[in-house]
Design a protein around this motif. Structure first.
Motif, PDB file in Angstrom:
ATOM      1  N   LEU A  77       0.965  -1.221  -0.148  1.00 40.01           N
ATOM      2  CA  LEU A  77       0.023   0.088  -0.026  1.00 40.01           C
ATOM      3  C   LEU A  77       1.145   1.321   0.123  1.00 40.01           C
ATOM      4  CD1 LEU A  77      -2.806  -0.752   2.839  1.00 40.01           C
ATOM      5  CD2 LEU A  77      -2.985  -0.689   0.240  1.00 40.01           C
ATOM      6  N   VAL A  78       0.420   2.336  -0.707  1.00 39.67           N
ATOM      7  CA  VAL A  78       1.048   3.668  -0.784  1.00 39.67           C
ATOM      8  C   VAL A  78       0.278   4.659  -0.116  1.00 39.67           C
ATOM      9  CG1 VAL A  78       0.613   4.201  -2.935  1.00 39.67           C
ATOM     10  CG2 VAL A  78       2.832   4.943  -2.082  1.00 39.67           C
ATOM     11  N   THR A  79       1.085   5.769   0.702  1.00 40.24           N
ATOM     12  CA  THR A  79       0.325   6.771   0.955  1.00 40.24           C
ATOM     13  C   THR A  79       0.342   7.953  -0.024  1.00 40.24           C
ATOM     14  OG1 THR A  79       2.084   7.807   2.436  1.00 40.24           O
ATOM     15  CG2 THR A  79       0.477   5.800   3.379  1.00 40.24           C
ATOM     16  N   SER A  80      -0.266   8.997   0.366  1.00 40.92           N
ATOM     17  CA  SER A  80      -0.090  10.073  -0.550  1.00 40.92           C
ATOM     18  C   SER A  80       1.347  10.735  -0.554  1.00 40.92           C
ATOM     19  CB  SER A  80      -1.151  11.329  -0.148  1.00 40.92           C
ATOM     20  OG  SER A  80      -0.966  11.500   1.250  1.00 40.92           O
ATOM     21  N   SER A  81       1.945  10.706   0.721  1.00 37.78           N
ATOM     22  CA  SER A  81       3.356  11.327   1.128  1.00 37.78           C
ATOM     23  C   SER A  81       4.120  10.240   0.463  1.00 37.78           C
ATOM     24  CB  SER A  81       3.429  11.311   2.774  1.00 37.78           C
ATOM     25  OG  SER A  81       3.537  10.183   3.241  1.00 37.78           O
ATOM     26  N   GLY A  82       4.118   9.101  -0.005  1.00 36.54           N
ATOM     27  CA  GLY A  82       5.104   8.180  -0.644  1.00 36.54           C
ATOM     28  C   GLY A  82       5.402   7.134   0.411  1.00 36.54           C
ATOM     29  N   ARG A  83       4.998   6.905   1.492  1.00 39.15           N
ATOM     30  CA  ARG A  83       5.230   5.885   2.400  1.00 39.15           C
ATOM     31  C   ARG A  83       4.636   4.637   1.860  1.00 39.15           C
ATOM     32  NH1 ARG A  83       6.903   7.078   7.556  1.00 39.15           N
ATOM     33  NH2 ARG A  83       5.720   5.405   8.389  1.00 39.15           N
ATOM     34  N   LEU A  84       5.742   3.451   1.712  1.00 38.55           N
ATOM     35  CA  LEU A  84       5.190   2.228   1.136  1.00 38.55           C
ATOM     36  C   LEU A  84       5.153   1.184   2.474  1.00 38.55           C
ATOM     37  CD1 LEU A  84       7.318   1.434  -2.026  1.00 38.55           C
ATOM     38  CD2 LEU A  84       4.884   1.577  -1.531  1.00 38.55           C
ATOM     39  N   TYR A  85       4.035   0.566   2.490  1.00 42.76           N
ATOM     40  CA  TYR A  85       3.556  -0.566   3.389  1.00 42.76           C
ATOM     41  C   TYR A  85       3.816  -1.776   2.816  1.00 42.76           C
ATOM     42  CZ  TYR A  85       2.067   2.947   6.949  1.00 42.76           C
ATOM     43  OH  TYR A  85       2.028   4.192   7.838  1.00 42.76           O
ATOM     44  N   GLU A  86       4.699  -2.640   3.141  1.00 41.46           N
ATOM     45  CA  GLU A  86       4.838  -4.046   2.865  1.00 41.46           C
ATOM     46  C   GLU A  86       4.275  -5.206   3.824  1.00 41.46           C
ATOM     47  OE1 GLU A  86       8.777  -6.125   0.779  1.00 41.46           O
ATOM     48  OE2 GLU A  86       8.835  -5.709   2.956  1.00 41.46           O
ATOM     49  N   PHE A  87       3.560  -6.008   3.288  1.00 37.96           N
ATOM     50  CA  PHE A  87       3.020  -6.963   4.078  1.00 37.96           C
ATOM     51  C   PHE A  87       2.442  -8.354   3.503  1.00 37.96           C
ATOM     52  CE2 PHE A  87       0.010  -3.856   2.656  1.00 37.96           C
ATOM     53  CZ  PHE A  87      -1.384  -4.550   2.598  1.00 37.96           C
ATOM     54  N   SER A  88       2.205  -9.418   4.060  1.00 33.13           N
ATOM     55  CA  SER A  88       1.751 -10.600   3.507  1.00 33.13           C
ATOM     56  C   SER A  88       0.234 -10.473   3.467  1.00 33.13           C
ATOM     57  CB  SER A  88       2.374 -11.953   4.132  1.00 33.13           C
ATOM     58  OG  SER A  88       3.434 -11.932   3.923  1.00 33.13           O
ATOM     59  N   GLU A  89      -0.492 -11.327   2.942  1.00 35.84           N
ATOM     60  CA  GLU A  89      -2.095 -11.513   2.785  1.00 35.84           C
ATOM     61  C   GLU A  89      -2.440 -12.232   4.148  1.00 35.84           C
ATOM     62  OE1 GLU A  89      -5.895 -13.224   0.271  1.00 35.84           O
ATOM     63  OE2 GLU A  89      -3.650 -13.119  -0.713  1.00 35.84           O
ATOM     64  N   GLY A  90      -3.504 -11.755   4.854  1.00 39.36           N
ATOM     65  CA  GLY A  90      -3.989 -12.276   5.912  1.00 39.36           C
ATOM     66  C   GLY A  90      -5.297 -13.042   5.878  1.00 39.36           C
ATOM     67  N   ALA A  91      -5.878 -13.841   6.535  1.00 47.65           N
ATOM     68  CA  ALA A  91      -7.149 -14.364   6.701  1.00 47.65           C
ATOM     69  C   ALA A  91      -7.797 -13.541   7.087  1.00 47.65           C
ATOM     70  CB  ALA A  91      -7.109 -15.559   7.395  1.00 47.65           C
ATOM     71  N   ASP A  92      -9.139 -13.725   6.821  1.00 49.01           N
ATOM     72  CA  ASP A  92     -10.356 -13.016   7.108  1.00 49.01           C
ATOM     73  C   ASP A  92     -10.294 -12.518   8.645  1.00 49.01           C
ATOM     74  OD1 ASP A  92     -12.755 -11.742   6.759  1.00 49.01           O
ATOM     75  OD2 ASP A  92     -14.146 -13.130   7.211  1.00 49.01           O
ATOM     76  N   GLY A  93     -10.613 -11.128   8.859  1.00 45.71           N
ATOM     77  CA  GLY A  93     -10.367 -10.826  10.347  1.00 45.71           C
ATOM     78  C   GLY A  93      -8.986 -10.666  11.010  1.00 45.71           C
ATOM     79  N   GLU A  94      -8.242 -11.007  10.326  1.00 41.90           N
ATOM     80  CA  GLU A  94      -6.549 -11.225  10.737  1.00 41.90           C
ATOM     81  C   GLU A  94      -5.888  -9.546  10.693  1.00 41.90           C
ATOM     82  OE1 GLU A  94      -2.413 -13.792  10.244  1.00 41.90           O
ATOM     83  OE2 GLU A  94      -4.029 -14.016   8.975  1.00 41.90           O
ATOM     84  N   SER A  95      -4.997  -9.607  11.791  1.00 48.43           N
ATOM     85  CA  SER A  95      -3.988  -8.435  11.836  1.00 48.43           C
ATOM     86  C   SER A  95      -2.797  -8.956  11.294  1.00 48.43           C
ATOM     87  CB  SER A  95      -3.879  -7.956  13.201  1.00 48.43           C
ATOM     88  OG  SER A  95      -5.370  -7.384  13.749  1.00 48.43           O
ATOM     89  N   VAL A  96      -2.183  -8.201  10.124  1.00 45.41           N
ATOM     90  CA  VAL A  96      -0.984  -8.675   9.904  1.00 45.41           C
ATOM     91  C   VAL A  96       0.038  -7.555  10.327  1.00 45.41           C
ATOM     92  CG1 VAL A  96      -1.977 -10.174   8.116  1.00 45.41           C
ATOM     93  CG2 VAL A  96      -1.385  -7.775   7.629  1.00 45.41           C
ATOM     94  N   LEU A  97       1.336  -8.018  10.397  1.00 47.64           N
ATOM     95  CA  LEU A  97       2.462  -7.287  10.644  1.00 47.64           C
ATOM     96  C   LEU A  97       3.000  -6.512   9.289  1.00 47.64           C
ATOM     97  CD1 LEU A  97       4.300  -8.991  13.401  1.00 47.64           C
ATOM     98  CD2 LEU A  97       2.881  -7.114  13.853  1.00 47.64           C
ATOM     99  N   TYR A  98       3.921  -5.537   9.312  1.00 43.90           N
ATOM    100  CA  TYR A  98       4.288  -5.037   8.278  1.00 43.90           C
ATOM    101  C   TYR A  98       5.496  -4.273   8.074  1.00 43.90           C
ATOM    102  CZ  TYR A  98       2.466  -1.134  10.637  1.00 43.90           C
ATOM    103  OH  TYR A  98       2.214  -0.013  11.753  1.00 43.90           O
ATOM    104  N   ASN A  99       6.059  -3.958   7.092  1.00 39.26           N
ATOM    105  CA  ASN A  99       7.339  -3.184   6.865  1.00 39.26           C
ATOM    106  C   ASN A  99       6.860  -1.823   6.279  1.00 39.26           C
ATOM    107  OD1 ASN A  99       9.097  -5.291   7.803  1.00 39.26           O
ATOM    108  ND2 ASN A  99       9.225  -6.235   5.753  1.00 39.26           N
TER     109      ASN A  99
END
Length: 320
Positions: free
Chosen positions: A146-168
């Motif tokens: 995912l990218v924000t309007s300021s150019g920050r990139l979030y990198e993560f793996s796909e999660g299951a339904d309702g799951e919280s996933v960690l990110y870089n």
């Protein structure tokens, strides 16, 4: 009557005739296997060329002109309230449609056959999803971004339904030059395409810039961006501006498709930055086109924010 001395001669002549007949029958043909094909022992034989299934020839000709951008030939679904602020679209490698809103780091899977949500998961290191002005989503072979309007990139793996996933999180530095408004993945170059909406530098005034971020090196690639004069987009549709809101790479041609919400238009460009075509959408069907992607059968999929009503998902098939 033959004499005793003539019998050897007769035998020799008979043997010669047999040899001659044998050579006519078998000597001119190369050896074959039991199927009648040329044997591998025939080293002088030229093998038949291999047959390659290249698929339908028409697939290589898919372009923006291949889509009939008419309400009468399209399919459209109203999306659930959770997607009122839908922003970006992306297709997974196994053909599933992902989307996100523009305020929270929540990713949804949508069934493009009816617009229903089949699952949702969030980016969170504690309990609540990450907040941010998210403007685009892209899927690679291994990860989601995912990218924000300021150019920050979030990198993560796909999660299951309702799951919280960690990110870089990666700071690209692009936000100093412009506001981000779109993200896509070019697998042929293994780069993310970060598209600018508005310029924050004099150098990019009147230009549309697409930055290239290497997913392997975790930095801008070389060259770092492609820059195109905005007039090349706005001119063909009689507009003074062209404000992009989404970008995607076509799976067949490899060209980039750029959608502009305010101008209700879509453009096709080459990776080198040559504008090939610009067309308008049916205005009444697209209040605010923000997301763009392609299905496995090349169907063009557009997501519109609600803009005071329900968000919509529109599908345009390749024209016959």
């Amino acid at each position: 009557m033959l004499g005793r001395g003539d019998k050897p001669l007769l035998g020799f002549l008979g043997f010669a005739i047999l040899v001659f007949l044998f050579s006519i029958s078998y000597g001119g043909n190369p050896p074959t296997d039991s199927s009648g094909n040329l044997s591998a022992q025939d080293s002088d034989a030229t093998p038949a060329p291999a047959v390659v299934d290249a698929g339908p020839v028409s697939q290589g000709e898919v372009s923006l002109g291949s889509y009939e951008l008419k309400a009468e030939t399209a399919s459209q679904w109203k999306l659930p309230g959770r997607l009122r602020e839908i922003s970006g679209l992306a297709m997974t490698t196994d053909g599933r449609l992902l989307a996100h809103n523009d305020e929270w780091g929540v990713v949804y899977e949508i069934d493009p056959r009816d617009g229903s949500i089949t699952k949702g998961f969030q980016l969170a290191d504690i309990a609540n999803p990450v907040a941010g002005d998210f403007e685009g989503i892209a899927v690679t072979d291994e990860r989601i971004y995912l990218v924000t309007s300021s150019g920050r990139l979030y990198e993560f793996s796909e999660g299951a339904d309702g799951e919280s996933v960690l990110y870089n999180v990666y700071t690209t530095g692009i936000g100093r030059d412009c506001e981000m408004e779109g993200l896509a993945y070019d697998g042929s170059r293994r780069v993310l395409l970060l598209m600018c909406k508005g310029s924050r530098s004099a150098e990019l005034k009147g230009k549309l810039a697409i930055y290239h971020w290497s997913i392997d090196e975790k930095r801008l690639s070389d060259p770092p961006r492609t820059v195109i004069p905005v007039v090349e987009f706005s001119g063909p549709i009689g507009e003074a501006k062209f404000q992009p809101s989404g970008i995607e790479r076509h799976p067949v041609s490899g060209h980039y498709f750029v959608v502009a919400a305010r101008q209700k238009a879509v453009a096709e460009i080459t990776p080198e930055g040559r504008v090939l075509a610009v067309r308008r959408f049916p205005a009444r069907w697209h209040r605010q086109a923000e997301g763009i992607t392609f299905a496995a059968d090349n169907t063009l999929i557009i997501a519109d924010e609600g803009a005071g009503a329900k968000a919509r998902l529109t599908l345009y098939s390749v024209s016959d």
